[in-house]
Design an enzyme around this catalytic site. Structure first.
Site, PDB file in Angstrom:
ATOM      1  N   GLU A 242      57.634   3.482  45.859  1.00  0.00           N
ATOM      2  CA  GLU A 242      58.658   4.388  45.338  1.00  0.00           C
ATOM      3  C   GLU A 242      58.780   5.634  46.217  1.00  0.00           C
ATOM      4  O   GLU A 242      59.891   6.077  46.516  1.00  0.00           O
ATOM      5  CB  GLU A 242      58.331   4.769  43.891  1.00  0.00           C
ATOM      6  N   ARG A 268      86.985  25.890  57.746  1.00  0.00           N
ATOM      7  CA  ARG A 268      87.205  27.070  56.897  1.00  0.00           C
ATOM      8  C   ARG A 268      87.269  28.330  57.769  1.00  0.00           C
ATOM      9  O   ARG A 268      86.360  28.585  58.567  1.00  0.00           O
ATOM     10  CB  ARG A 268      86.044  27.184  55.909  1.00  0.00           C
ATOM     11  N   GLN A 279      77.056  33.257  63.271  1.00  0.00           N
ATOM     12  CA  GLN A 279      75.719  32.717  63.519  1.00  0.00           C
ATOM     13  C   GLN A 279      74.953  32.472  62.207  1.00  0.00           C
ATOM     14  O   GLN A 279      74.188  31.515  62.097  1.00  0.00           O
ATOM     15  CB  GLN A 279      74.944  33.686  64.411  1.00  0.00           C
TER      16      GLN A 279
END
Ligand SMILES: Cc1cc2nc3c(=O)[nH]c(=O)nc-3n(C[C@H](O)[C@H](O)[C@H](O)COP(=O)(O)OP(=O)(O)OC[C@H]3O[C@@H](n4cnc5c(N)ncnc54)[C@H](O)[C@@H]3O)c2cc1C
Length: 380
Positions: A242, A268, A279
């Site tokens: 798992e 955007r 930055q």
């Protein structure tokens, strides 16, 4: 050292990615178990990835690294991480212990049903007083002729309300601690089983999570996995599967989030610049990339070690810890990069952080992974 995947593995990854992208989850009701998606995943072969074809036509018998790569593709393409999580609980915490520790008769009977997804399994170990420490399970099982009688309550059972079988762990000998636990497969239609309502959770919505009560449930001795007293060992082996395979899904989700952030930052604009030119934004995305790649490499190493049959406890714990913590951070970073849009449920950006928070809890919390690592470092 060779970091390349072979052509078959890459083809399987692409196949999984495009299959998962094409799944249309919008038609499934929210908060309920999307059975149609489950069936589609079954037809794809999700639940049979590591299971030998001799037990099921849905079995692929892939090695663990190939399985991990396919899961990464599913995680990246599929927008409903909850149904994938339900599938991983079924496959790696239930079908795999049956595959590795069930009698030949039990494997012939159950694996065709589980590998195809025709029947659903749920792993039941956690209890109200036994979460991180499963050394003292209050659920008891005692022998009665050819049967065992099981009595107790299990909390947090993924797939509890939809399960046809439980892989359940109970104390058969209190004096022996971990060595006094036994693993059973319990058919869900036996008298004495009661399933509680599905919990409302923060994320992984399609996966149902329930309490399950066992009131003197009689299970035939043929449904014991391994032999009496081997439960803790069998559970540990299932967690190995798992912690590698379930968490490969989250690597895929983080890859999708990263790509979405890059696209958004490149389009955007604030003022006359795209936000990628700030930055603060681009470095945040660089950190997402480094965190993802580090976690991914730890996963590949853990899976590779598992394939080599060496002690991989430290590698698997490191990988599980790194992936789940990176998933949480990546979920937060994605929202920051998208600004207020990321905070809206309609954007879908918010789902990762809600799904990710569970990942630092199940399959052993982050603290428990650190404990395992410390143990192997000789600190405990
Ligand atoms: C979405 C989801 C799905 C799940 N699915 C299943 C399932 O299918 N089957 C199942 O059996 N269980 C399942 N669980 C339960 C899960 O395995 C447990 O939640 C987990 O083991 C932690 O146990 P707990 O919640 O009781 O927390 P606790 O063990 O009470 O821990 C509480 C806090 O204490 C810390 N802590 C505890 N012990 C130690 C220690 N020794 N050292 C350091 N820190 C420690 C933990 O890290 C945690 O921060 C699921 C849980 C979630 C959230």
């Amino acid at each position: 050292m060779n970091f390349e995947w072979n052509e078959d593995q890459l083809e399987l990854f692409e196949h999984a990615l495009s299959f998962a992208k094409d799944l249309d989850f919008s038609k499934f009701p929210q908060g309920e178990f999307p059975m149609e998606a489950w069936r589609a995943l079954g037809e794809f072969g999700y639940f049979g990835l590591p299971i030998d074809a001799k037990y099921s036509s849905a079995g692929s018998g892939f090695d663990i690294l190939t399985t991990v790569k396919v899961l990464e593709g599913l995680g990246q393409g599929c927008t409903d991480t909850g149904i994938l999580f339900a599938g991983a609980a079924h496959t790696f915490a239930c079908a795999m212990p049956i595959y590795e520790h069930g009698s030949e008769q039990l494997k012939q009977k159950l694996l065709p049903l589980l590998a195809s997804g025709e029947k659903i399994a749920a792993n039941a170990i956690s209890e109200a007083e036994a979460g991180s420490d499963i050394g003292k399970l209050t659920t008891k099982a005692w022998r009665d002729g050819d049967y065992y009688v099981i009595k107790g309550a299990k909390s947090y059972v993924t797939n509890g309300s939809v399960a046809d079988y439980f892989v359940l762990y109970a104390t058969t000998n209190e004096k022996f601690g971990y060595l006094g636990q036994t693993a059973f497969v319990v058919p869900a239609d036996l008298p004495g089983i009661d399933v509680g309502n599905s919990y409302k959770k923060l994320g992984l919505n399609s996966a149902q999570l329930n309490q399950v009560f066992f009131d003197e449930v009689k299970v035939h001795k043929d449904y014991v996995l391994g032999s009496e007293g081997q439960g803790a060992r069998i559970f540990a082996a299932s967690m190995d599967w798992e912690r590698c395979c379930l968490f490969a899904l989250f690597i895929g989700v983080m890859q999708r989030d990263l790509e979405r952030c890059i696209d958004y930052a490149n389009t955007r604009k604030q003022g006359d610049k795209t936000i990628s030119k700030f930055q603060a934004v681009s470095h945040r995305i660089a950190d997402m990339e480094v965190r993802l790649q580090s976690a991914r490499l730890l996963l590949y190493f853990a899976a590779w070690q598992k394939s080599q049959n060496v002690d991989n406890t430290k590698a698997v714990a490191s990988s599980k810890l790194a992936i789940s913590e990176a998933f949480v951070q990546s979920g937060i970073d994605s929202i920051r990069v998208h600004g207020a849009l990321g905070y809206l449920q309609e954007s879908g950006v918010d789902s990762s952080i809600r799904d990710a928070l569970g990942s630092v809890l199940f399959s052993g919390t982050s603290d428990i992974q650190r404990e395992l690592i410390c143990n192997r470092l000789g600190l405990l």
